[in-house]
Design an enzyme around this catalytic site. Structure first.
Site, mmCIF file in Angstrom:
data_model
loop_
_atom_site.group_PDB
_atom_site.id
_atom_site.type_symbol
_atom_site.label_atom_id
_atom_site.label_comp_id
_atom_site.label_asym_id
_atom_site.label_seq_id
_atom_site.Cartn_x
_atom_site.Cartn_y
_atom_site.Cartn_z
ATOM 1 N N GLY A 12 33.306 48.474 30.843
ATOM 2 C CA GLY A 12 32.506 49.222 29.881
ATOM 3 C C GLY A 12 31.290 49.871 30.513
ATOM 4 C CB ALA A 13 30.422 50.450 33.968
ATOM 5 C CB SER A 14 31.835 55.112 30.742
ATOM 6 O OG SER A 14 32.016 54.579 29.446
ATOM 7 N NE ARG A 15 29.852 55.981 25.991
ATOM 8 C CZ ARG A 15 31.185 55.901 25.956
ATOM 9 N NH1 ARG A 15 31.769 54.744 25.665
ATOM 10 N NH2 ARG A 15 31.927 56.945 26.197
ATOM 11 C CB ILE A 17 24.370 47.157 28.397
ATOM 12 C CG1 ILE A 17 23.401 47.161 27.206
ATOM 13 C CG2 ILE A 17 24.138 45.925 29.268
ATOM 14 C CD1 ILE A 17 23.710 46.109 26.159
ATOM 15 C CG ASP A 69 42.829 49.213 26.878
ATOM 16 O OD1 ASP A 69 42.209 48.155 26.637
ATOM 17 O OD2 ASP A 69 43.452 49.849 26.012
ATOM 18 C CE1 TYR A 163 30.628 41.802 18.191
ATOM 19 C CE2 TYR A 163 28.858 40.737 16.968
ATOM 20 C CZ TYR A 163 29.306 41.425 18.087
ATOM 21 O OH TYR A 163 28.424 41.709 19.112
ATOM 22 C CE LYS A 167 29.136 40.134 22.771
ATOM 23 N NZ LYS A 167 29.680 41.251 23.542
#
Length: 281
Positions: A12-15, A17, A69, A163, A167
């Site tokens: 998830g490093a495209s934006r 955190i 993914d 959720y 988490k």
């Protein structure tokens, strides 16, 4: 402490955190693997793996953008092998990818339930699983989850059970893997923000610009993660860290620099235990 030449695999490093953590490491000259789904521009979300790679390179690091993914086992195992092959090893894994839906049980369709569990809990487990053989060869290997302390209170589960389960599943991975991997010298820790963080998810899902203005920037988590990676892996593991508490212990005194709008009261995040030590700012 310096991350020059170290290789980070960040989901998830495209934006947001994930990208902020990558940029902090890139300033040292680190290698950053951007493992995310966004290859084409999204109408509501900024950035792709390729724009993130450009930012990493400009910050002084080396970037490897990979379409991943985290629900896809072949994609995950292939990406981790590609990262290790490209940079000669793997030092740090950041499980940042996450899905969120703050709905009560009757309003949560099972497709959304499955998505959150596949990305949050299963994705974290699977990325960590395939990274272990490479991390074992590293000098100071770390796995970091962006997940909360295991504060088992009804109030964290009742409003959005699906959720919270997904988490907390990430945090259970920390609990189990830290013990499982301690003898192998691989640190496994969790990091969580005291306040909401100014990301696209907060803007789009939690209340728009008003909440963003009452948030801190992703850089607080990037600085905290950077400090975690400098800890000796064999002795610093199994911790559930709150960003500002941990940074305060590391000597940080100026938290105003992380505020989006210093004039707005900060918005508390979910899952922060009631006994978390208060800070003056």
């Amino acid at each position: 402490m310096n991350l020059k030449g170290k290789t980070l695999f960040i989901t998830g490093a495209s934006r947001g955190i994930g990208l902020a953590i990558g940029l902090r490491a890139a300033r040292d000259g680190a290698n950053v693997v951007i493992a995310a789904k966004t290859a084409e521009p999204h109408p509501k979300l900024p950035g792709t793996i390729y724009t993130a790679a450009e930012e990493i390179e400009k910050a002084g690091g080396k970037a490897l953008p990979l379409v991943v993914d985290v629900r896809d086992e072949a994609a995950v195992s292939g990406a981790i092998d590609k990262a290790a092959e490209t940079f000669g090893g793997l030092d740090i894994v950041v499980n940042n990818a996450s899905a969120i839906s703050l709905t009560p049980t009757p309003a949560t369709d099972m497709k959304r339930f499955d998505l959150m569990h596949q990305i949050n809990t299963r994705g974290t487990y699977m990325v960590s699983k395939y990274a272990i053989p490479h991390l074992e060869k590293a000098q100071n290997p770390h796995i970091l989850m962006l997940s909360p302390p295991l504060d088992m209170k009804e109030k964290w589960f009742a409003p959005h059970l699906a959720y919270s389960l997904a988490k907390y599943g990430m945090s259970l991975c920390v609990l189990g893997l830290s013990g499982e991997l301690r003898g192998r010298g691989i640190a496994v820790n969790a990091l969580w923000p005291r306040t909401t963080i100014a990301t696209s998810a907060v803007r789009n899902l939690l209340g728009g610009d008003e909440i963003v203005q009452a948030s801190r920037t992703p850089e607080i988590l990037a600085d905290a993660a950077y400090a975690v990676f400098g800890k000796p892996a064999r002795s610093f593991s199994g911790h559930f860290l709150i960003d500002d508490v941990f940074l305060s212990g590391e000597g940080v005194t100026d938290f105003e620099k992380y505020r989006v709008d210093p004039g707005k009261p900060l918005m508390p995040d979910f899952f922060v235990p009631d006994d978390t030590p208060p800070l003056s700012r």
